[in-house]
Scaffold this active site. Structure first.
Site, PDB file in Angstrom:
ATOM      1  N   GLU A 234     -11.576   1.040   1.103  1.00  0.00           N
ATOM      2  CA  GLU A 234     -11.781   0.799   2.527  1.00  0.00           C
ATOM      3  C   GLU A 234     -10.396   0.799   3.158  1.00  0.00           C
ATOM      4  O   GLU A 234      -9.410   0.548   2.475  1.00  0.00           O
ATOM      5  CB  GLU A 234     -12.461  -0.544   2.755  1.00  0.00           C
ATOM      6  CG  GLU A 234     -11.541  -1.771   2.679  1.00  0.00           C
ATOM      7  CD  GLU A 234     -10.950  -2.029   1.297  1.00  0.00           C
ATOM      8  OE1 GLU A 234     -11.604  -1.706   0.289  1.00  0.00           O
ATOM      9  OE2 GLU A 234      -9.816  -2.543   1.224  1.00  0.00           O
TER      10      GLU A 234
ATOM     11  N   SER B 262       6.377  -5.652   5.964  1.00  0.00           N
ATOM     12  CA  SER B 262       5.417  -5.030   5.054  1.00  0.00           C
ATOM     13  C   SER B 262       5.218  -3.530   5.256  1.00  0.00           C
ATOM     14  O   SER B 262       4.760  -2.839   4.357  1.00  0.00           O
ATOM     15  CB  SER B 262       4.080  -5.744   5.154  1.00  0.00           C
ATOM     16  OG  SER B 262       3.633  -5.733   6.488  1.00  0.00           O
TER      17      SER B 262
ATOM     18  N   LYS C 235       1.370  -1.310   0.413  1.00  0.00           N
ATOM     19  CA  LYS C 235       0.068  -0.996  -0.185  1.00  0.00           C
ATOM     20  C   LYS C 235       0.195  -0.166  -1.472  1.00  0.00           C
ATOM     21  O   LYS C 235      -0.614  -0.295  -2.386  1.00  0.00           O
ATOM     22  CB  LYS C 235      -0.802  -0.233   0.823  1.00  0.00           C
ATOM     23  CG  LYS C 235      -1.170  -1.042   2.055  1.00  0.00           C
ATOM     24  CD  LYS C 235      -2.141  -2.150   1.727  1.00  0.00           C
ATOM     25  CE  LYS C 235      -2.602  -2.884   2.981  1.00  0.00           C
ATOM     26  NZ  LYS C 235      -3.399  -4.082   2.642  1.00  0.00           N
TER      27      LYS C 235
END
Lengths: 408, 268
Positions: A118, A385, A96
């Site tokens: 969010e 990830s 991210k």
């Protein structure tokens, strides 16, 4: 098929990937989206921005991340060689940060003072709060009340990082509702605020912009795997919720016909139950959060609740480019359920000493079904990830007393 | 002349303002929605926006979100909205009806089928807040073919060129979003609104109504001075909610608001 030629050139100027994408938003947001599109198209060609971003990605986020050959995992199946793209080694523990650093820089260039985001699992929230610190911006994170409970550790981290975490009690109290609330905030404060979307979802230009910012994953993988095996891999495998790690991983290979790509959706308690998050496997095209894409919905077009053991995959839709790749047959989408994910989590922990987040644990769980079909001469790269620290509590709750259950 | 055109023609010739009321279909229940609308028409409301609930109403604030959740929990379906319009027309209620909903319920139902049902059941216009004019050309063409007006919104953030485009494209009336942000009953009238409205009115050949946050008679009167009228929604729902689902306080409120805006109530 005419779609194939254009894999690299999507979306069109209105933000459509084939039939998907677009801008289904209140009029109030059009100006901000136009501004953002223009700013993004300008900065992505700006050597100064690229250089600045690269230095943050290298010195702050810890890129390039490693490509690790998981020999123990490979031996477990005794088939294709398995490599892991180690996004779990990024600062804040997941991919991210690639996008939040880029968008944070962009927000600063746009003169915005405030960022809203969010978050589902909290990874994007933490990554946003982190970027806000580096770039000196105010940060508000909307999070479903249920997720606030499930991911207490990340909530505390965000607070430590100076972000305001707003629990969202409407609707299903998860990521979808947090997204509605973040959009409402943005509608209200559009002139001072940048909305930092965490995945390849939302209205144009977000799916394209986030994809481009995450494509660093695939670009690195491409050169790393070529250096290692002297050719491109046979398979790329990644988990798909909104789909940002998968899209960033896949996209640089989109035009390489020899590379087969597999996205793994979360099927929760099973695709034949009502509790899953397999929007492409079980959904139909629809409109949510400003985009047209596959969507879990009932016959009346009301959005259905998604379910997954991992908060990060608990989303009833998916990035529009994934929907396009699905229809075009460029990426094949499979599912892994909660049990598969737990298997993936435990297996990687036990054989490789790497604790994966529950999101990529779905991709790992899929290997159990997939690897027996591969050949020893083939190569698989899986996008790991994120790391599993945030999920320890969930795993502990589900597995109960691991010793009693007879964990090896 | 269709019902919407008649409203603006009548208002223009009488030199008076237009009052538009919004309510959620099925909140607190379908029977009360019908009663409420019949009351609106009697009390001099010129246009009624019927909001069909969507699970993820991202342009609405908590009051309308709440009414949507309640209506959905009560099991309201698109068919109920069509039936409601049919009943109203059968009872000779001739107030123009605007079908307000998000695009997904329409898309899922089938754009063509939706528009033809809306038309045949007695709706005059559609307003889809997440469908700006450049999206879904097929919807636009089909609405025109069916003879349904499509109303578009102009926001304070809309650029001048785009404002002219929307003023041209919007049919029936132009919906001006008076405040940045989502719908909701707010206290003060923003100061830049006069300038925006004057700009829009320069290019518009149809009424410009102001909505989003109109909550008080004084505010409504003040806003209608600079526009062709007002749209009231959240404040109506709020009154029903506070009265535990009784609609009388909302009806009373509407009479006050109509009086403030039009200088008279219906009371034919």
């Amino acid at each position: 098929m005419k779609l194939k030629k254009s894999f690299k050139t999507q979306p069109d100027s209105k933000g459509y990937f084939g039939d998907y994408g677009g801008r289904y938003v209140p009029e109030t947001l059009i100006k901000a989206l136009d501004e953002l599109t223009l700013a993004y198209e300008t900065i992505r060609r700006d050597p100064g921005f690229k250089k600045e971003l690269q230095s943050y990605l290298r010195d702050y986020a810890g890129r390039p991340t490693a490509l690790y050959e998981a020999r123990n995992l490979t031996s477990l199946f005794n088939r294709a060689r398995i490599f892991l793209k180690r996004e779990d080694l990024c600062h804040t523990g997941a991919h991210k940060i690639n996008s939040t650093l880029a968008q944070g820089l962009l927000a600063r260039r746009l003169g915005k003072k405030r960022m809203v985001a969010e978050t589902g699992a909290g990874q994007h929230g933490v990554a946003t709060a982190t970027a806000a610190r580096v770039f000196g911006l105010q940060c508000v994170v909307y999070m479903g009340a249920l997720d606030v409970e499930r991911q207490a550790l990340n909530v505390y981290k965000m607070k430590l990082l100076g972000a305001e975490v707003v629990p969202v009690h409407s609707g299903s109290k998860t990521l979808k509702d947090a997204t509605n609330e973040a959009i409402r905030d943005w509608v209200t404060n559009v002139e001072t605020t940048h909305y930092l979307i965490g995945s390849v979802v939302g209205p144009h230009p977000y799916p394209k912009m986030v994809r481009d910012f995450q494509s660093v994953i695939g670009r690195e993988t491409r050169s790393q795997i070529q250096a290692r095996i002297g050719r491109l891999p046979d398979y790329l495998i990644a988990c798909v919720g909104g789909g940002s790690n998968a899209m960033g991983f896949f996209h640089p290979f989109a035009a390489d016909r020899s590379v087969k790509m597999i996205g793994v959706e979360a099927s929760g308690e099973g695709v034949n139950t009502r509790h899953h998050a397999a929007s492409m496997t079980k959904g139909t095209p629809g409109i949510l959060h400003g985009m047209k894409s596959y969507l879990l919905q009932n016959a009346d077009g009301q959005v259905q609740l998604a379910h997954s053991i991992s908060a990060g995959l608990d989303y009833p839709s998916v990035g529009p480019e994934h929907s396009y790749f699905k229809d075009a047959g460029r990426v094949v989408y499979h599912t892994a359920d909660d049990k598969d994910a737990l298997w993936g989590f435990q297996t990687l922990t036990q054989v490789e000493g790497i604790m994966p987040a529950l999101e990529p644990a779905h991709a790992l769980g899929f290997l159990k079904h997939f690897m027996p079909k591969t050949r020893k001469t083939e190569n698989v790269v899986l996008c790991l990830s994120g790391r599993g620290d945030k999920d320890i509590h969930t795993v502990q709750t589900v597995l109960g007393d691991a010793k009693k259950e007879g964990c090896r | 002349m269709n019902r919407l055109q008649k409203v603006s023609a009548d208002a223009a010739s009488a030199g008076r303002k237009i009052f538009c009321a919004f309510t959620t279909v099925g909140y607190p229940d379908l029977v009360k929605t019908e009663k409420l609308v019949l009351g609106f028409a009697r009390d001099g409301v010129d246009i009624v926006e019927l909001g069909f609930p969507f699970s993820d109403p991202l342009a609405d604030e908590p009051t309308i979100q709440y009414s949507s959740e309640q209506a959905l929990a009560g099991g309201v379906r698109l068919k109920d909205a069509f039936d409601l319009a049919r009943k109203l027309r059968k009872k000779r209620c001739e107030v123009p009806l605007v079908f307000f909903t998000y695009f997904n319920p329409i898309f899922r139902y089938g754009t063509k089928k939706f528009l033809s049902q809306a038309r045949s059941s007695g709706f005059d216009a559609v307003l889809v807040p997440d469908l700006p004019p450049e999206q879904e050309g097929d919807f636009r063409r089909e609405a025109k073919a069916q003879g349904l007006a499509q109303i578009f919104l102009i926001a304070p953030t809309t650029s001048p060129a785009r404002m002219r485009m929307i003023a041209r494209e919007s049919e029936g009336f132009i919906y001006y979003v008076s405040l940045r942000g989502v719908t909701g009953a707010r206290q003060a009238v923003p100061s830049d609104i006069r300038r925006h409205l004057a700009e829009i009115k320069k290019t518009a050949d149809k009424p410009v109504l102001v909505g989003f946050g109109v909550s008080k008679p004084d505010q409504a009167r003040e806003l209608s001075r600079w526009s062709d009228g007002v749209i009231v929604g959240s404040a109506i729902i709020d009154r029903i909610r506070k009265a535990d689902g009784r609609i009388e306080p909302a009806s009373e409120f509407i009479r006050e608001m109509v009086l403030a805006v039009k200088g008279e109530t219906g009371g034919r």
